[in-house]
Design a protein around this motif. Structure first.
Motif, PDB file in Angstrom:
ATOM      1  N   ASP A  78       1.303   7.989  -7.061  1.00  0.00           N
ATOM      2  CA  ASP A  78       1.238   7.924  -8.112  1.00  0.00           C
ATOM      3  C   ASP A  78       2.438   6.665  -9.028  1.00  0.00           C
ATOM      4  OD1 ASP A  78      -0.082  10.345 -10.272  1.00  0.00           O
ATOM      5  OD2 ASP A  78      -0.727   8.832  -8.478  1.00  0.00           O
ATOM      6  N   SER A 106      -0.759   7.368   0.572  1.00  0.00           N
ATOM      7  CA  SER A 106      -1.839   7.531  -0.145  1.00  0.00           C
ATOM      8  C   SER A 106      -1.212   9.621  -1.433  1.00  0.00           C
ATOM      9  CB  SER A 106      -2.387   8.201   1.020  1.00  0.00           C
ATOM     10  OG  SER A 106      -4.119   9.405  -0.379  1.00  0.00           O
ATOM     11  N   LYS A 127       0.550   5.498 -11.645  1.00  0.00           N
ATOM     12  CA  LYS A 127      -1.061   4.764 -11.539  1.00  0.00           C
ATOM     13  C   LYS A 127      -0.962   3.554 -11.761  1.00  0.00           C
ATOM     14  CE  LYS A 127      -2.433   9.179 -11.532  1.00  0.00           C
ATOM     15  NZ  LYS A 127      -3.539  10.311 -13.496  1.00  0.00           N
ATOM     16  N   GLU A 128      -2.303   2.619 -12.652  1.00  0.00           N
ATOM     17  CA  GLU A 128      -2.430   1.544 -12.617  1.00  0.00           C
ATOM     18  C   GLU A 128      -1.417   0.574 -13.980  1.00  0.00           C
ATOM     19  OE1 GLU A 128      -4.045   3.678 -13.378  1.00  0.00           O
ATOM     20  OE2 GLU A 128      -5.065   3.274 -15.549  1.00  0.00           O
ATOM     21  N   SER A 181       6.881   4.131  -2.999  1.00  0.00           N
ATOM     22  CA  SER A 181       6.482   4.607  -3.787  1.00  0.00           C
ATOM     23  C   SER A 181       6.879   6.508  -3.878  1.00  0.00           C
ATOM     24  CB  SER A 181       4.821   4.646  -3.661  1.00  0.00           C
ATOM     25  OG  SER A 181       4.944   5.651  -1.880  1.00  0.00           O
ATOM     26  N   GLY A 217      -6.461  -0.198 -10.456  1.00  0.00           N
ATOM     27  CA  GLY A 217      -7.182   1.111 -10.107  1.00  0.00           C
ATOM     28  C   GLY A 217      -6.058   1.893  -9.835  1.00  0.00           C
ATOM     29  N   ARG A 222      -1.388  -4.279 -10.366  1.00  0.00           N
ATOM     30  CA  ARG A 222      -1.749  -2.571  -9.711  1.00  0.00           C
ATOM     31  C   ARG A 222      -3.164  -1.779 -10.111  1.00  0.00           C
ATOM     32  NH1 ARG A 222       1.304   3.331  -8.676  1.00  0.00           N
ATOM     33  NH2 ARG A 222      -0.012   4.157  -6.548  1.00  0.00           N
ATOM     34  N   ASP A 260       1.152  -1.106  -0.437  1.00  0.00           N
ATOM     35  CA  ASP A 260       0.214   0.054  -0.147  1.00  0.00           C
ATOM     36  C   ASP A 260       0.770   0.930   0.330  1.00  0.00           C
ATOM     37  OD1 ASP A 260      -1.953  -1.979   1.361  1.00  0.00           O
ATOM     38  OD2 ASP A 260      -3.437  -0.332   0.623  1.00  0.00           O
ATOM     39  N   THR A 265      -3.666   1.409  -6.277  1.00  0.00           N
ATOM     40  CA  THR A 265      -3.865   2.299  -5.262  1.00  0.00           C
ATOM     41  C   THR A 265      -2.380   1.221  -4.848  1.00  0.00           C
ATOM     42  OG1 THR A 265      -6.188   1.197  -5.342  1.00  0.00           O
ATOM     43  CG2 THR A 265      -6.151   3.228  -5.099  1.00  0.00           C
ATOM     44  N   TYR A 266      -3.451   0.115  -4.378  1.00  0.00           N
ATOM     45  CA  TYR A 266      -2.345  -0.713  -3.975  1.00  0.00           C
ATOM     46  C   TYR A 266      -1.827  -1.809  -5.205  1.00  0.00           C
ATOM     47  CZ  TYR A 266      -5.709  -4.544  -3.826  1.00  0.00           C
ATOM     48  OH  TYR A 266      -6.991  -5.528  -4.509  1.00  0.00           O
ATOM     49  N   SER A 267      -0.374  -2.306  -4.994  1.00  0.00           N
ATOM     50  CA  SER A 267       0.124  -2.698  -5.500  1.00  0.00           C
ATOM     51  C   SER A 267      -0.328  -4.408  -4.950  1.00  0.00           C
ATOM     52  CB  SER A 267       1.017  -2.753  -5.746  1.00  0.00           C
ATOM     53  OG  SER A 267       1.978  -3.669  -7.136  1.00  0.00           O
TER      54      SER A 267
END
Lengths: 113, 114
Positions: free
Chosen positions: A30, A27, A51-52, A94, A71, A69, A24, A73-75
């Motif tokens: 990207d 927040s 991003k994704e 990140s 959405g 990944r 995670d 967010t998490y991977s």
């Protein structure tokens, strides 16, 4: 702000089994990276998401490794089937922009027996 | 290709004495260089970063590093070691692709004795 979080912190599996590691990011970040350190070796780049989308997966060792990944967010990083040489510490990191400093998680120590 | 070489796998110092962790780099152009530190069971933390603005770079916790192009070196120093400095230190170069594709050295473990 919460840092980069990785689950689990440790995983012990048998050769041939499947393991999924989760990351995670902070927040709003990207950019998400996976690195790993196998025993006795240096930390090496695996891949990079923006991003994704996978931007660079040149460090993925073989097709037993799959990173996603969804959405943006998490991977997750799945190893299937795991081999002995996959043992090591897997780090996620990140960043906000492409050239801003990386924030690393504490890593997942994977042991394949 | 970019690479870094950390010349010592282990360095032992006494508390209060200077710290020197050595790193040489190889790069075909002006590199972005970093030092990261990892304390036991923790993630990697950025100590400092060189990006050609100044050859002497000051980082956190009293550490600094000097970029010497003529020697292709980027050694990490601290005037006085503290027990809390005991950790593993990584010299790192960034492949200049517009994002943080990092190439790590093999690491130097710093041991600090009372």
């Amino acid at each position: 702000e919460a840092g980069v979080t990785q689950f689990p912190s440790h995983s012990v599996i048998e050769k041939g089994q499947t393991v999924t590691l989760r990351c995670d990011p902070i927040s709003g970040h990207d950019n998400l990276y996976w690195y790993r350190r196998v025993m006795g070796k240096e930390i090496k780049f695996l891949l990079h998401f923006v991003k994704e989308s996978k931007q660079d997966e040149s460090g993925m060792p073989n097709n037993r490794f799959l990173a996603e990944r969804t959405g943006g967010t998490y991977s997750t990083l799945k190893v299937q089937p795991a081999e002995l040489e996959d043992s090591g510490v897997y780090f996620c990191a990140s960043s906000n922009t492409g050239d801003s400093p990386l924030h690393f998680g504490n890593g997942t120590r994977l042991t394949v027996t | 290709a970019q690479s870094v070489t950390q010349l010592d796998s282990h360095v032992s110092v006494s508390e209060g004495t200077p710290v020197l962790l050595r790193c040489n780099y190889s790069s075909s152009y002006s590199p972005s260089l970093f030092w990261y530190v990892q304390h036991p069971n923790k993630g990697l933390q950025l100590l400092l970063k060189y990006t050609s603005a100044a050859t002497l770079v000051k980082g956190i916790n009293g550490f600094e590093a000097e970029f010497k192009k003529s020697e292709t070196s980027f050694h990490l120093t601290k005037p006085s070691a503290h027990m809390s400095d005991a950790a593993e230190y990584f010299c790192v170069v960034s492949v200049n692709t517009g994002f943080q594709k990092l190439v790590f050295g093999t690491g130097t473990r710093l041991l600090v004795s009372p």
